[in-house]
Write a protein that holds these residues in place. Structure first.
Motif, PDB file in Angstrom:
ATOM      1  N   LEU A 145       0.820  -1.203   0.000  1.00 20.45           N
ATOM      2  CA  LEU A 145       0.000   0.000   0.000  1.00 20.45           C
ATOM      3  C   LEU A 145       0.858   1.260   0.000  1.00 20.45           C
ATOM      4  O   LEU A 145       0.573   2.212  -0.738  1.00 20.45           O
ATOM      5  CB  LEU A 145      -0.952  -0.006   1.199  1.00 20.45           C
ATOM      6  CG  LEU A 145      -2.071  -1.042   1.103  1.00 20.45           C
ATOM      7  CD1 LEU A 145      -2.759  -1.200   2.453  1.00 20.45           C
ATOM      8  CD2 LEU A 145      -3.068  -0.688   0.013  1.00 20.45           C
ATOM      9  N   ALA A 146       1.916   1.271   0.780  1.00 19.49           N
ATOM     10  CA  ALA A 146       2.815   2.435   0.806  1.00 19.49           C
ATOM     11  C   ALA A 146       3.441   2.659  -0.573  1.00 19.49           C
ATOM     12  O   ALA A 146       3.504   3.792  -1.059  1.00 19.49           O
ATOM     13  CB  ALA A 146       3.889   2.250   1.869  1.00 19.49           C
ATOM     14  N   LYS A 147       3.889   1.587  -1.224  1.00 19.09           N
ATOM     15  CA  LYS A 147       4.478   1.711  -2.559  1.00 19.09           C
ATOM     16  C   LYS A 147       3.467   2.221  -3.582  1.00 19.09           C
ATOM     17  O   LYS A 147       3.844   2.867  -4.562  1.00 19.09           O
ATOM     18  CB  LYS A 147       5.031   0.364  -3.035  1.00 19.09           C
ATOM     19  CG  LYS A 147       6.287  -0.076  -2.330  1.00 19.09           C
ATOM     20  CD  LYS A 147       6.711  -1.419  -2.887  1.00 19.09           C
ATOM     21  CE  LYS A 147       7.824  -2.040  -2.092  1.00 19.09           C
ATOM     22  NZ  LYS A 147       8.166  -3.379  -2.611  1.00 19.09           N
ATOM     23  N   ALA A 148       2.197   1.924  -3.362  1.00 14.74           N
ATOM     24  CA  ALA A 148       1.139   2.368  -4.276  1.00 14.74           C
ATOM     25  C   ALA A 148       0.628   3.772  -3.921  1.00 14.74           C
ATOM     26  O   ALA A 148      -0.315   4.255  -4.533  1.00 14.74           O
ATOM     27  CB  ALA A 148      -0.013   1.366  -4.269  1.00 14.74           C
ATOM     28  N   GLY A 149       1.246   4.426  -2.936  1.00 18.10           N
ATOM     29  CA  GLY A 149       0.892   5.803  -2.596  1.00 18.10           C
ATOM     30  C   GLY A 149      -0.119   5.970  -1.483  1.00 18.10           C
ATOM     31  O   GLY A 149      -0.516   7.084  -1.163  1.00 18.10           O
ATOM     32  N   PHE A 150      -0.558   4.886  -0.875  1.00 18.14           N
ATOM     33  CA  PHE A 150      -1.528   4.954   0.217  1.00 18.14           C
ATOM     34  C   PHE A 150      -0.825   5.369   1.507  1.00 18.14           C
ATOM     35  O   PHE A 150       0.337   5.009   1.733  1.00 18.14           O
ATOM     36  CB  PHE A 150      -2.181   3.587   0.437  1.00 18.14           C
ATOM     37  CG  PHE A 150      -3.179   3.186  -0.603  1.00 18.14           C
ATOM     38  CD1 PHE A 150      -4.531   3.105  -0.292  1.00 18.14           C
ATOM     39  CD2 PHE A 150      -2.774   2.867  -1.892  1.00 18.14           C
ATOM     40  CE1 PHE A 150      -5.452   2.720  -1.251  1.00 18.14           C
ATOM     41  CE2 PHE A 150      -3.687   2.476  -2.857  1.00 18.14           C
ATOM     42  CZ  PHE A 150      -5.032   2.403  -2.538  1.00 18.14           C
ATOM     43  N   ARG A 151      -1.562   6.085   2.370  1.00 15.90           N
ATOM     44  CA  ARG A 151      -1.045   6.512   3.664  1.00 15.90           C
ATOM     45  C   ARG A 151      -2.059   6.144   4.750  1.00 15.90           C
ATOM     46  O   ARG A 151      -3.270   6.223   4.515  1.00 15.90           O
ATOM     47  CB  ARG A 151      -0.810   8.024   3.688  1.00 15.90           C
ATOM     48  CG  ARG A 151       0.196   8.499   2.670  1.00 15.90           C
ATOM     49  CD  ARG A 151       1.607   8.032   3.023  1.00 15.90           C
ATOM     50  NE  ARG A 151       2.550   8.343   1.979  1.00 15.90           N
ATOM     51  CZ  ARG A 151       3.069   7.457   1.129  1.00 15.90           C
ATOM     52  NH1 ARG A 151       2.721   6.198   1.186  1.00 15.90           N
ATOM     53  NH2 ARG A 151       3.942   7.823   0.220  1.00 15.90           N
ATOM     54  N   PRO A 152      -1.582   5.778   5.945  1.00 14.35           N
ATOM     55  CA  PRO A 152      -2.524   5.466   7.035  1.00 14.35           C
ATOM     56  C   PRO A 152      -3.342   6.700   7.407  1.00 14.35           C
ATOM     57  O   PRO A 152      -2.829   7.814   7.405  1.00 14.35           O
ATOM     58  CB  PRO A 152      -1.621   5.066   8.197  1.00 14.35           C
ATOM     59  CG  PRO A 152      -0.270   4.856   7.631  1.00 14.35           C
ATOM     60  CD  PRO A 152      -0.196   5.621   6.360  1.00 14.35           C
ATOM     61  N   TYR A 153      -4.620   6.476   7.711  1.00 13.71           N
ATOM     62  CA  TYR A 153      -5.462   7.588   8.157  1.00 13.71           C
ATOM     63  C   TYR A 153      -6.263   7.237   9.402  1.00 13.71           C
ATOM     64  O   TYR A 153      -6.853   8.126  10.030  1.00 13.71           O
ATOM     65  CB  TYR A 153      -6.401   8.061   7.035  1.00 13.71           C
ATOM     66  CG  TYR A 153      -7.539   7.117   6.726  1.00 13.71           C
ATOM     67  CD1 TYR A 153      -8.795   7.273   7.315  1.00 13.71           C
ATOM     68  CD2 TYR A 153      -7.368   6.063   5.830  1.00 13.71           C
ATOM     69  CE1 TYR A 153      -9.843   6.422   7.022  1.00 13.71           C
ATOM     70  CE2 TYR A 153      -8.410   5.206   5.526  1.00 13.71           C
ATOM     71  CZ  TYR A 153      -9.639   5.378   6.122  1.00 13.71           C
ATOM     72  OH  TYR A 153     -10.670   4.521   5.835  1.00 13.71           O
ATOM     73  N   GLU A 154      -6.281   5.969   9.782  1.00  9.64           N
ATOM     74  CA  GLU A 154      -7.049   5.545  10.950  1.00  9.64           C
ATOM     75  C   GLU A 154      -6.357   4.328  11.558  1.00  9.64           C
ATOM     76  O   GLU A 154      -5.855   3.475  10.826  1.00  9.64           O
ATOM     77  CB  GLU A 154      -8.473   5.200  10.520  1.00  9.64           C
ATOM     78  CG  GLU A 154      -9.441   4.989  11.641  1.00  9.64           C
ATOM     79  CD  GLU A 154     -10.857   4.844  11.101  1.00  9.64           C
ATOM     80  OE1 GLU A 154     -11.556   5.874  11.006  1.00  9.64           O
ATOM     81  OE2 GLU A 154     -11.222   3.704  10.748  1.00  9.64           O
ATOM     82  N   GLU A 155      -6.370   4.256  12.890  1.00  7.53           N
ATOM     83  CA  GLU A 155      -5.676   3.166  13.571  1.00  7.53           C
ATOM     84  C   GLU A 155      -6.541   2.617  14.693  1.00  7.53           C
ATOM     85  O   GLU A 155      -7.203   3.370  15.409  1.00  7.53           O
ATOM     86  CB  GLU A 155      -4.354   3.693  14.129  1.00  7.53           C
ATOM     87  CG  GLU A 155      -3.514   2.668  14.816  1.00  7.53           C
ATOM     88  CD  GLU A 155      -2.140   3.201  15.213  1.00  7.53           C
ATOM     89  OE1 GLU A 155      -1.349   2.412  15.751  1.00  7.53           O
ATOM     90  OE2 GLU A 155      -1.866   4.393  15.011  1.00  7.53           O
ATOM     91  N   THR A 156      -6.527   1.295  14.818  1.00  2.00           N
ATOM     92  CA  THR A 156      -7.124   0.633  15.973  1.00  2.00           C
ATOM     93  C   THR A 156      -6.000  -0.135  16.664  1.00  2.00           C
ATOM     94  O   THR A 156      -4.848  -0.088  16.233  1.00  2.00           O
ATOM     95  CB  THR A 156      -8.254  -0.340  15.567  1.00  2.00           C
ATOM     96  OG1 THR A 156      -7.684  -1.433  14.855  1.00  2.00           O
ATOM     97  CG2 THR A 156      -9.322   0.356  14.729  1.00  2.00           C
ATOM     98  N   LYS A 157      -6.345  -0.871  17.670  1.00  5.38           N
ATOM     99  CA  LYS A 157      -5.334  -1.637  18.401  1.00  5.38           C
ATOM    100  C   LYS A 157      -4.567  -2.594  17.480  1.00  5.38           C
ATOM    101  O   LYS A 157      -3.352  -2.720  17.578  1.00  5.38           O
ATOM    102  CB  LYS A 157      -5.995  -2.427  19.535  1.00  5.38           C
ATOM    103  CG  LYS A 157      -5.035  -3.237  20.344  1.00  5.38           C
ATOM    104  CD  LYS A 157      -5.747  -3.998  21.447  1.00  5.38           C
ATOM    105  CE  LYS A 157      -4.761  -4.882  22.184  1.00  5.38           C
ATOM    106  NZ  LYS A 157      -5.411  -5.738  23.166  1.00  5.38           N
ATOM    107  N   ASN A 158      -5.273  -3.254  16.550  1.00  8.35           N
ATOM    108  CA  ASN A 158      -4.651  -4.286  15.727  1.00  8.35           C
ATOM    109  C   ASN A 158      -4.569  -3.979  14.233  1.00  8.35           C
ATOM    110  O   ASN A 158      -4.017  -4.773  13.470  1.00  8.35           O
ATOM    111  CB  ASN A 158      -5.411  -5.609  15.890  1.00  8.35           C
ATOM    112  CG  ASN A 158      -5.345  -6.102  17.311  1.00  8.35           C
ATOM    113  OD1 ASN A 158      -4.301  -6.107  17.928  1.00  8.35           O
ATOM    114  ND2 ASN A 158      -6.488  -6.497  17.849  1.00  8.35           N
ATOM    115  N   SER A 159      -5.145  -2.855  13.805  1.00  7.04           N
ATOM    116  CA  SER A 159      -5.165  -2.612  12.361  1.00  7.04           C
ATOM    117  C   SER A 159      -4.984  -1.138  12.012  1.00  7.04           C
ATOM    118  O   SER A 159      -5.110  -0.254  12.856  1.00  7.04           O
ATOM    119  CB  SER A 159      -6.484  -3.111  11.760  1.00  7.04           C
ATOM    120  OG  SER A 159      -7.561  -2.314  12.184  1.00  7.04           O
TER     121      SER A 159
END
Length: 113
Positions: free
Chosen positions: A77-91
């Motif tokens: 996902l990072a290589k495809a340009g995606f960035r994290p926008y939400e986080e839970t304990k496990n995901s």
């Protein structure tokens, strides 16, 4: 996903329906172990993302609920340009916005996976 050198499909990728009311299209994917680490998923995700942006209602592509322990998927996902926008304990959930994709909105025939 079909690899020309293999006599079978190497994996699957698709969208979970049309873009929602926020203009987000959710992507999902998987690949056979024998084909991991070769760049196939990254390439397919980039092409699918460019393709879906031909729909003017699509403002972002998301991958929701990616397990933190799934380092390979997070790298793809990072290589495809995606960035994290939400986080839970496990995901983590990832997003790439239309304006961050150089090929967004191209004619679908040009972006066919």
């Amino acid at each position: 996903m079909v690899v020309r050198t293999a006599p079978f499909g190497a994996g699957l990728a698709g969208f979970n329906g049309r873009p929602d009311e926020r203009g987000e299209a959710e992507i999902g994917y998987g690949i056979d172990e024998a084909f991991r680490g070769k760049g196939y998923k990254t390439g397919v995700i980039k092409r699918m993302t460019a393709w879906v942006y031909a729909d003017p209602s699509c403002r972002a592509v998301v991958a929701r609920g990616v397990e933190k322990s799934n380092a390979a998927s997070r790298r793809v996902l990072a290589k495809a340009g995606f960035r994290p926008y939400e986080e839970t304990k496990n995901s983590l959930s990832y997003r790439v916005r239309r304006e961050d994709v150089p090929s967004a909105g191209r004619d679908r025939a040009e972006a066919e996976p």
